[in-house]
Design a protein around this motif. Structure first.
Motif, PDB file in Angstrom:
ATOM      1  N   VAL A 105      -5.739  11.090   2.545  1.00 59.58           N
ATOM      2  CA  VAL A 105      -6.121  12.338   1.466  1.00 59.58           C
ATOM      3  C   VAL A 105      -4.615  12.777   1.339  1.00 59.58           C
ATOM      4  N   ASP A 106      -4.112  12.995   0.112  1.00 60.55           N
ATOM      5  CA  ASP A 106      -2.749  13.624   0.089  1.00 60.55           C
ATOM      6  C   ASP A 106      -2.903  15.264   0.093  1.00 60.55           C
ATOM      7  N   HIS A 107      -2.754  15.666   1.128  1.00 60.97           N
ATOM      8  CA  HIS A 107      -2.700  17.239   1.371  1.00 60.97           C
ATOM      9  C   HIS A 107      -1.576  17.746   0.970  1.00 60.97           C
ATOM     10  N   GLY A 108      -0.667  17.095   0.501  1.00 65.24           N
ATOM     11  CA  GLY A 108       0.845  17.463   0.416  1.00 65.24           C
ATOM     12  C   GLY A 108       1.830  17.296   1.506  1.00 65.24           C
ATOM     13  N   TYR A 109       2.703  16.303   1.359  1.00 64.57           N
ATOM     14  CA  TYR A 109       3.869  16.223   2.337  1.00 64.57           C
ATOM     15  C   TYR A 109       3.030  16.139   3.739  1.00 64.57           C
ATOM     16  N   VAL A 110       1.985  15.119   4.025  1.00 64.85           N
ATOM     17  CA  VAL A 110       1.249  15.196   5.436  1.00 64.85           C
ATOM     18  C   VAL A 110       2.317  14.742   6.470  1.00 64.85           C
ATOM     19  N   ASP A 139      -1.241   5.649  -6.255  1.00 67.80           N
ATOM     20  CA  ASP A 139      -1.878   6.552  -7.211  1.00 67.80           C
ATOM     21  C   ASP A 139      -1.180   7.299  -8.044  1.00 67.80           C
ATOM     22  N   LYS A 140       0.086   6.802  -8.152  1.00 65.05           N
ATOM     23  CA  LYS A 140       1.073   7.407  -8.967  1.00 65.05           C
ATOM     24  C   LYS A 140       1.820   6.239  -9.777  1.00 65.05           C
ATOM     25  N   ILE A 141       2.157   6.488 -11.213  1.00 64.77           N
ATOM     26  CA  ILE A 141       2.778   5.625 -12.073  1.00 64.77           C
ATOM     27  C   ILE A 141       4.136   5.085 -11.241  1.00 64.77           C
ATOM     28  N   ALA A 158      13.783  14.696   3.376  1.00 62.77           N
ATOM     29  CA  ALA A 158      14.901  15.266   2.969  1.00 62.77           C
ATOM     30  C   ALA A 158      14.859  16.558   2.341  1.00 62.77           C
ATOM     31  N   ARG A 159      13.883  16.958   2.147  1.00 60.50           N
ATOM     32  CA  ARG A 159      13.298  18.314   1.820  1.00 60.50           C
ATOM     33  C   ARG A 159      13.647  19.286   2.983  1.00 60.50           C
ATOM     34  N   GLY A 160      13.749  18.647   4.114  1.00 57.87           N
ATOM     35  CA  GLY A 160      13.863  19.539   5.496  1.00 57.87           C
ATOM     36  C   GLY A 160      12.358  20.125   5.894  1.00 57.87           C
ATOM     37  N   LEU A 186       0.641  -1.089  -0.006  1.00 62.08           N
ATOM     38  CA  LEU A 186      -0.095   0.039   0.087  1.00 62.08           C
ATOM     39  C   LEU A 186       0.966   1.243   0.076  1.00 62.08           C
ATOM     40  N   ASP A 187       0.560   2.075  -0.774  1.00 65.79           N
ATOM     41  CA  ASP A 187       1.085   3.459  -0.868  1.00 65.79           C
ATOM     42  C   ASP A 187       0.349   4.238   0.132  1.00 65.79           C
ATOM     43  N   ARG A 188       1.066   5.231   0.801  1.00 66.02           N
ATOM     44  CA  ARG A 188      -0.027   6.047   1.839  1.00 66.02           C
ATOM     45  C   ARG A 188      -0.538   7.040   1.112  1.00 66.02           C
ATOM     46  N   ASP A 189       0.040   8.237   0.933  1.00 60.88           N
ATOM     47  CA  ASP A 189      -0.589   9.514   0.660  1.00 60.88           C
ATOM     48  C   ASP A 189      -1.267   9.307  -0.768  1.00 60.88           C
ATOM     49  N   GLY A 190      -2.504   9.494  -0.858  1.00 56.01           N
ATOM     50  CA  GLY A 190      -3.418   9.476  -2.211  1.00 56.01           C
ATOM     51  C   GLY A 190      -4.143   8.112  -2.010  1.00 56.01           C
ATOM     52  N   CYS A 233      15.266   2.741  -2.716  1.00 53.92           N
ATOM     53  CA  CYS A 233      14.161   2.735  -1.853  1.00 53.92           C
ATOM     54  C   CYS A 233      12.888   3.665  -2.482  1.00 53.92           C
ATOM     55  N   ARG A 234      13.377   4.797  -2.976  1.00 58.38           N
ATOM     56  CA  ARG A 234      12.462   5.755  -3.522  1.00 58.38           C
ATOM     57  C   ARG A 234      11.785   5.350  -4.730  1.00 58.38           C
ATOM     58  N   LYS A 235      10.207   5.113  -4.588  1.00 57.44           N
ATOM     59  CA  LYS A 235       9.771   4.549  -5.731  1.00 57.44           C
ATOM     60  C   LYS A 235       9.861   5.460  -6.800  1.00 57.44           C
ATOM     61  N   PRO A 236      10.274   5.327  -8.119  1.00 52.39           N
ATOM     62  CA  PRO A 236       9.655   3.787  -8.766  1.00 52.39           C
ATOM     63  C   PRO A 236      10.925   2.873  -8.665  1.00 52.39           C
ATOM     64  N   VAL A 248       4.387   1.153   1.903  1.00 53.67           N
ATOM     65  CA  VAL A 248       5.651   1.516   1.339  1.00 53.67           C
ATOM     66  C   VAL A 248       5.374   3.022   0.813  1.00 53.67           C
ATOM     67  N   THR A 249       6.121   3.873   1.692  1.00 48.68           N
ATOM     68  CA  THR A 249       5.728   5.178   1.048  1.00 48.68           C
ATOM     69  C   THR A 249       7.069   6.084   0.940  1.00 48.68           C
ATOM     70  N   ASN A 250       6.976   6.843  -0.004  1.00 47.62           N
ATOM     71  CA  ASN A 250       8.095   7.987  -0.186  1.00 47.62           C
ATOM     72  C   ASN A 250       7.905   9.140   0.615  1.00 47.62           C
ATOM     73  N   GLN A 251       8.848   9.350   1.450  1.00 49.81           N
ATOM     74  CA  GLN A 251       8.805  10.351   2.576  1.00 49.81           C
ATOM     75  C   GLN A 251       9.995  11.306   2.118  1.00 49.81           C
ATOM     76  N   SER A 252       9.778  11.975   0.797  1.00 43.26           N
ATOM     77  CA  SER A 252      10.927  13.015   0.730  1.00 43.26           C
ATOM     78  C   SER A 252      10.783  14.440   1.415  1.00 43.26           C
ATOM     79  N   GLY A 253       9.665  14.601   2.064  1.00 41.42           N
ATOM     80  CA  GLY A 253       9.501  15.800   2.933  1.00 41.42           C
ATOM     81  C   GLY A 253      10.843  15.743   3.908  1.00 41.42           C
TER      82      GLY A 253
HETATM   83  O1  LIG Z   1       2.149   8.460  -1.948  1.00 41.07           O
HETATM   84  P1  LIG Z   1       3.482   8.235  -0.976  1.00 41.07           P
HETATM   85  O2  LIG Z   1       4.688   7.623  -1.643  1.00 41.07           O
HETATM   86  O3  LIG Z   1       3.016   7.598   0.433  1.00 41.07           O
HETATM   87  O4  LIG Z   1       4.006   9.614  -0.326  1.00 41.07           O
HETATM   88  C1  LIG Z   1       4.202  10.700  -1.062  1.00 41.07           C
HETATM   89  C2  LIG Z   1       4.538  11.746  -0.075  1.00 41.07           C
HETATM   90  O5  LIG Z   1       5.504  11.808   0.477  1.00 41.07           O
HETATM   91  C3  LIG Z   1       4.460  13.194  -0.968  1.00 41.07           C
HETATM   92  O6  LIG Z   1       5.278  12.931  -2.111  1.00 41.07           O
HETATM   93  C4  LIG Z   1       5.602  14.163  -3.131  1.00 41.07           C
HETATM   94  O7  LIG Z   1       6.086  13.637  -4.089  1.00 41.07           O
HETATM   95  P2  LIG Z   1       7.865  13.535  -4.257  1.00 41.07           P
HETATM   96  O8  LIG Z   1       8.226  12.701  -2.991  1.00 41.07           O
HETATM   97  O9  LIG Z   1       8.146  15.062  -3.839  1.00 41.07           O
HETATM   98  O10 LIG Z   1       8.012  13.160  -5.566  1.00 41.07           O
HETATM   99  C5  LIG Z   1       4.134  14.730  -3.386  1.00 41.07           C
HETATM  100  O11 LIG Z   1       3.391  13.972  -4.519  1.00 41.07           O
HETATM  101  C6  LIG Z   1       3.345  15.108  -2.243  1.00 41.07           C
HETATM  102  O12 LIG Z   1       1.957  15.675  -2.554  1.00 41.07           O
HETATM  103  C7  LIG Z   1       3.325  13.749  -1.317  1.00 41.07           C
HETATM  104  O13 LIG Z   1       2.527  14.095  -0.242  1.00 41.07           O
END
Ligand SMILES: O=P(O)(O)OC[C@@H](O)[C@H]1O[C@@H](OP(=O)(O)O)[C@@H](O)[C@@H](O)[C@@H]1O
Ligand SMILES: [Mg+2]
Ligand SMILES: [Zn+2]
Length: 186
Positions: A18-23, A136-138, A59-61, A10-14, A109-112, A52-57
């Motif tokens: 709800v993906d409100h952006g870097y929750v 929710d993403k390719i 890394a972005r500080g 399972l992806d997390r955000d979206g 580890c960062r999807k893709p 399995v979630t990308n949490q680049s927030g």
């Molecule tokens: O959907 P998952 O993988 O659970 O988590 C994605 C989030 O960490 C954030 O990933 C970001 O993508 P970038 O990481 O900046 O490409 C944006 O899409 C944000 O809107 C989103 O909240």
């Protein structure tokens, strides 16, 4: 050797919330309608649930790894309280252009990239061919395919689905809430 288990990655955000952006705050974490019930049903159907979630927030500080952990603990407890025990939680805190130097890397580890799914496969003894990747993403779909997941599922509950995404995914459904029914349909 114990039998391998099928999993729902399972992806997390979206997908789950709800993906409100870097929750990163509890107040902003909103479960998508019907997903908890779907997770309950998927557990009953015998699937392990692996986030399995990308949490680049990180890394972005934008928030710290500790803040992410606190939110994750709250999410995990909220789900457990509703009889959904997650079997694994994997996250990628990296980004190649990170503001925070210690997280700046081209990781696997960062999807893709499939790293999180492959770690889970080894640690949880997952039968990849019998498993599903839902996102929710390719990038989620590509991570699933590269990791050898049997069925990739794109959901419309997050980022706007692109033609490219539709083409790449095995299934496209409105929401994770619809997955148990879709699996039963075969
Ligand atoms: O959907 P998952 O993988 O659970 O988590 C994605 C989030 O960490 C954030 O990933 C970001 O993508 P970038 O990481 O900046 O490409 C944006 O899409 C944000 O809107 C989103 O909240
Ligand atoms: Mg997502
Ligand atoms: Zn990473």
């Amino acid at each position: 050797m114990t039998a391998k288990v099928p999993a729902i990655f399972l992806d997390r955000d979206g997908t789950v919330n709800v993906d409100h952006g870097y929750v990163h705050e509890i107040d902003d974490f909103q479960f998508i309608d019907g997903v908890i019930e779907a997770m309950q049903e998927l557990k009953k159907m015998g699937y392990a649930l692996v986030l399995v979630t990308n949490q680049s927030g990180i890394a972005r500080g934008m928030y710290s790894e500790d803040q992410f952990m606190q939110l994750t603990e709250w999410m995990d407890w909220s789900l457990a309280d509703r009889d959904v025990d997650l079997d694994g939680i994997y996250y990628c805190p990296h980004h190649p252009e990170a503001a925070v130097e210690s997280y700046r890397q081209q990781c696997d580890c960062r999807k893709p990239q499939p790293g999180m799914l492959l770690s889970a496969m080894k640690e949880l003894n997952i039968d990849m061919a019998a498993s599903y990747m839902v996102g929710d993403k390719i990038d989620d779909i590509q991570a699933g395919k590269t990791a050898g997941v049997g069925t990739t599922v794109l959901v419309r509950s997050g980022e706007t689905v692109t033609a490219e995404g539709e083409k790449a995914a095995d299934w496209v459904i409105d929401s994770l809430a619809d997955l148990p029914k879709r699996i039963k349909q075969g």
